[in-house]
Design a protein around this motif. Sequence first.
Motif, PDB file in Angstrom:
ATOM      1  N   THR A 175      19.709  31.345   7.461  1.00  0.00           N
ATOM      2  CA  THR A 175      20.027  31.612   8.864  1.00  0.00           C
ATOM      3  C   THR A 175      21.535  31.621   9.034  1.00  0.00           C
ATOM      4  O   THR A 175      22.214  30.673   8.632  1.00  0.00           O
ATOM      5  N   LEU A 176      22.042  32.670   9.626  1.00  0.00           N
ATOM      6  CA  LEU A 176      23.475  32.768   9.890  1.00  0.00           C
ATOM      7  C   LEU A 176      23.829  31.944  11.115  1.00  0.00           C
ATOM      8  O   LEU A 176      23.206  32.083  12.180  1.00  0.00           O
ATOM      9  N   LEU A 177      24.823  31.055  10.952  1.00  0.00           N
ATOM     10  CA  LEU A 177      25.304  30.287  12.090  1.00  0.00           C
ATOM     11  C   LEU A 177      26.262  31.129  12.925  1.00  0.00           C
ATOM     12  O   LEU A 177      26.760  32.161  12.478  1.00  0.00           O
ATOM     13  N   MET A 178      26.506  30.701  14.144  1.00  0.00           N
ATOM     14  CA  MET A 178      27.295  31.468  15.100  1.00  0.00           C
ATOM     15  C   MET A 178      28.626  31.914  14.490  1.00  0.00           C
ATOM     16  O   MET A 178      29.445  31.099  14.073  1.00  0.00           O
ATOM     17  N   THR A 179      28.811  33.236  14.439  1.00  0.00           N
ATOM     18  CA  THR A 179      29.980  33.828  13.787  1.00  0.00           C
ATOM     19  C   THR A 179      30.654  34.812  14.728  1.00  0.00           C
ATOM     20  O   THR A 179      30.045  35.818  15.116  1.00  0.00           O
ATOM     21  N   PRO A 180      31.905  34.581  15.129  1.00  0.00           N
ATOM     22  CA  PRO A 180      32.626  35.550  15.959  1.00  0.00           C
ATOM     23  C   PRO A 180      32.979  36.794  15.131  1.00  0.00           C
ATOM     24  O   PRO A 180      33.369  36.692  13.966  1.00  0.00           O
ATOM     25  N   PHE A 221      35.988  27.176  -0.828  1.00  0.00           N
ATOM     26  CA  PHE A 221      36.056  27.636   0.566  1.00  0.00           C
ATOM     27  C   PHE A 221      34.735  27.394   1.296  1.00  0.00           C
ATOM     28  O   PHE A 221      34.717  27.190   2.509  1.00  0.00           O
ATOM     29  N   THR A 222      33.616  27.397   0.571  1.00  0.00           N
ATOM     30  CA  THR A 222      32.341  27.088   1.223  1.00  0.00           C
ATOM     31  C   THR A 222      32.291  25.620   1.623  1.00  0.00           C
ATOM     32  O   THR A 222      31.863  25.280   2.734  1.00  0.00           O
ATOM     33  N   VAL A 223      32.724  24.749   0.720  1.00  0.00           N
ATOM     34  CA  VAL A 223      32.737  23.316   1.023  1.00  0.00           C
ATOM     35  C   VAL A 223      33.666  23.031   2.201  1.00  0.00           C
ATOM     36  O   VAL A 223      33.323  22.298   3.135  1.00  0.00           O
ATOM     37  N   GLN A 224      34.869  23.633   2.179  1.00  0.00           N
ATOM     38  CA  GLN A 224      35.830  23.399   3.247  1.00  0.00           C
ATOM     39  C   GLN A 224      35.318  23.913   4.585  1.00  0.00           C
ATOM     40  O   GLN A 224      35.480  23.269   5.629  1.00  0.00           O
ATOM     41  N   SER A 225      34.665  25.087   4.563  1.00  0.00           N
ATOM     42  CA  SER A 225      34.125  25.647   5.813  1.00  0.00           C
ATOM     43  C   SER A 225      33.037  24.749   6.387  1.00  0.00           C
ATOM     44  O   SER A 225      32.971  24.533   7.610  1.00  0.00           O
ATOM     45  N   LEU A 226      32.171  24.218   5.521  1.00  0.00           N
ATOM     46  CA  LEU A 226      31.100  23.333   5.991  1.00  0.00           C
ATOM     47  C   LEU A 226      31.669  22.040   6.553  1.00  0.00           C
ATOM     48  O   LEU A 226      31.215  21.556   7.603  1.00  0.00           O
ATOM     49  N   VAL A 227      32.681  21.474   5.888  1.00  0.00           N
ATOM     50  CA  VAL A 227      33.300  20.237   6.371  1.00  0.00           C
ATOM     51  C   VAL A 227      33.969  20.466   7.715  1.00  0.00           C
ATOM     52  O   VAL A 227      33.845  19.647   8.648  1.00  0.00           O
ATOM     53  N   ASN A 228      34.692  21.583   7.861  1.00  0.00           N
ATOM     54  CA  ASN A 228      35.361  21.873   9.130  1.00  0.00           C
ATOM     55  C   ASN A 228      34.356  22.034  10.267  1.00  0.00           C
ATOM     56  O   ASN A 228      34.585  21.585  11.393  1.00  0.00           O
ATOM     57  N   MET A 229      33.241  22.700   9.988  1.00  0.00           N
ATOM     58  CA  MET A 229      32.226  22.888  11.023  1.00  0.00           C
ATOM     59  C   MET A 229      31.623  21.549  11.445  1.00  0.00           C
ATOM     60  O   MET A 229      31.409  21.290  12.633  1.00  0.00           O
ATOM     61  N   MET A 230      31.348  20.680  10.474  1.00  0.00           N
ATOM     62  CA  MET A 230      30.770  19.371  10.800  1.00  0.00           C
ATOM     63  C   MET A 230      31.754  18.533  11.612  1.00  0.00           C
ATOM     64  O   MET A 230      31.360  17.823  12.543  1.00  0.00           O
ATOM     65  N   GLU A 231      33.051  18.631  11.279  1.00  0.00           N
ATOM     66  CA  GLU A 231      34.049  17.852  12.026  1.00  0.00           C
ATOM     67  C   GLU A 231      34.183  18.348  13.453  1.00  0.00           C
ATOM     68  O   GLU A 231      34.429  17.556  14.375  1.00  0.00           O
ATOM     69  N   ARG A 232      34.044  19.679  13.661  1.00  0.00           N
ATOM     70  CA  ARG A 232      34.099  20.184  15.035  1.00  0.00           C
ATOM     71  C   ARG A 232      32.924  19.688  15.863  1.00  0.00           C
ATOM     72  O   ARG A 232      32.988  19.620  17.083  1.00  0.00           O
ATOM     73  N   MET A 233      31.835  19.332  15.203  1.00  0.00           N
ATOM     74  CA  MET A 233      30.666  18.782  15.891  1.00  0.00           C
ATOM     75  C   MET A 233      30.716  17.268  16.003  1.00  0.00           C
ATOM     76  O   MET A 233      29.751  16.642  16.441  1.00  0.00           O
ATOM     77  N   GLY A 234      31.855  16.694  15.580  1.00  0.00           N
ATOM     78  CA  GLY A 234      32.027  15.254  15.711  1.00  0.00           C
ATOM     79  C   GLY A 234      31.451  14.454  14.570  1.00  0.00           C
ATOM     80  O   GLY A 234      31.256  13.238  14.720  1.00  0.00           O
ATOM     81  N   ILE A 235      31.166  15.070  13.449  1.00  0.00           N
ATOM     82  CA  ILE A 235      30.592  14.375  12.298  1.00  0.00           C
ATOM     83  C   ILE A 235      31.626  14.333  11.191  1.00  0.00           C
ATOM     84  O   ILE A 235      32.119  15.373  10.742  1.00  0.00           O
ATOM     85  N   THR A 236      31.979  13.131  10.737  1.00  0.00           N
ATOM     86  CA  THR A 236      32.958  12.968   9.671  1.00  0.00           C
ATOM     87  C   THR A 236      32.237  12.840   8.341  1.00  0.00           C
ATOM     88  O   THR A 236      31.353  11.994   8.174  1.00  0.00           O
ATOM     89  N   VAL A 237      32.607  13.696   7.406  1.00  0.00           N
ATOM     90  CA  VAL A 237      31.965  13.699   6.097  1.00  0.00           C
ATOM     91  C   VAL A 237      33.030  13.680   5.012  1.00  0.00           C
ATOM     92  O   VAL A 237      34.176  14.078   5.239  1.00  0.00           O
TER      93      VAL A 237
END
Length: 367
Positions: free
Chosen positions: A119-124, A57-73
């Motif tokens: 550092t905590l990234l923006m979290t709703p 779930f950590t890997v998936q969360s990081l990948v999803n965040m990068m894709e929302r920023m326009g970065i494909t990994v």
Amino acid sequence: MRTVLLTLLIAIFAQSAFALVKIRDISNVEGIRDNQLIGYGLVVGLNGTGDKSGTEFTVQSLVNMMERMGITVDKNAVKVKNVAAVMVTAKLQPFSRAGSKMDVIVSSVGDAKSLEGGTLLMTPLSAANGQVFAVAQGPVSVGGMNVAASGAGTVKNHPTVGMIPNGAIIEREIPFNMDETNIVLNFKNNNLSDMVKAKDAINRRVGANVAKIASPSTIEVVVPRAQSGNYYVYMDNVLSAEIEPTNLARVVVDERTGTIVMGADVRINTVAVSHGNLTINISSTVEVQNDQNFIGQQGQNNQAQQQQQQQITVTEEDAKLMIVPEGVAISDLVKALNSIGVTPRDLISILQAIKSAGALHGELQVM
């Protein structure tokens, strides 16, 4: 000089004997309460103490965040040792306004070793209804550490939980619709004696017959028409009334830690107490003997045989019999039991036995 000092000490102890508490400390105003918020986020910038690559779930969360920023990994190429998945919790205070800040708690949900330096990234942060009321972000403050090298390590406090002071900004307010014609006080402990004292104290402070007991845990206070435009000042005046709370005849014991907390009003009937400890010690030793019947090819190496021997020792302490007179306070009982060498865990067993015998007049609460 000594007479003056003694008089002063007597006056201080006489005042401290009557512990007055304000009603605001033992009750809550109905309609004014905290709200719990929760969110899921990522802590980055860790020095190799983050989640392992197997934490999906950590890997998936990081990948999803990068894709929302326009970065494909590539998910299979992501290393997350500097990233940790966390749950962020906060308590939204009543009457909090949009734009104000509040503290948040950050807790690891993966197998990270430490959140130190992250550092905590923006979290709703959302409430139970799913609506977002705040957004958290910022450096995590951890009051601990986890250092390891070459198989040895040191852990101080709890490094997988941290805090961000003023780390969340409130984005939405929770409306509080107060009925300004009355004030409903919900008391934290259902004690009828304290309810009567609180009612009388409020009536003496703000006016006769404005407070009444609505239930064993609730007092209703009528707001006069003259105070309708001064509602919150009137509420503060009500909550500032003081009473002397009633002591509960209660004994609380925690068998896990051996902690005992006793109320001063607990009384005991005449009872005889005898308590002795039984200790069983089992020791095991291993003897190594060389068997001369087994000889190697060179005639020099002997086969070693192991024999295990056990020794059991039973020690029983002499039980001491003590008579506890009727009406003795619980503090006197503790002093008497301490004088014969009773440990806290022994005292827990003794109190439970006295309660079972019907000689302990009070509530025995085992945690």
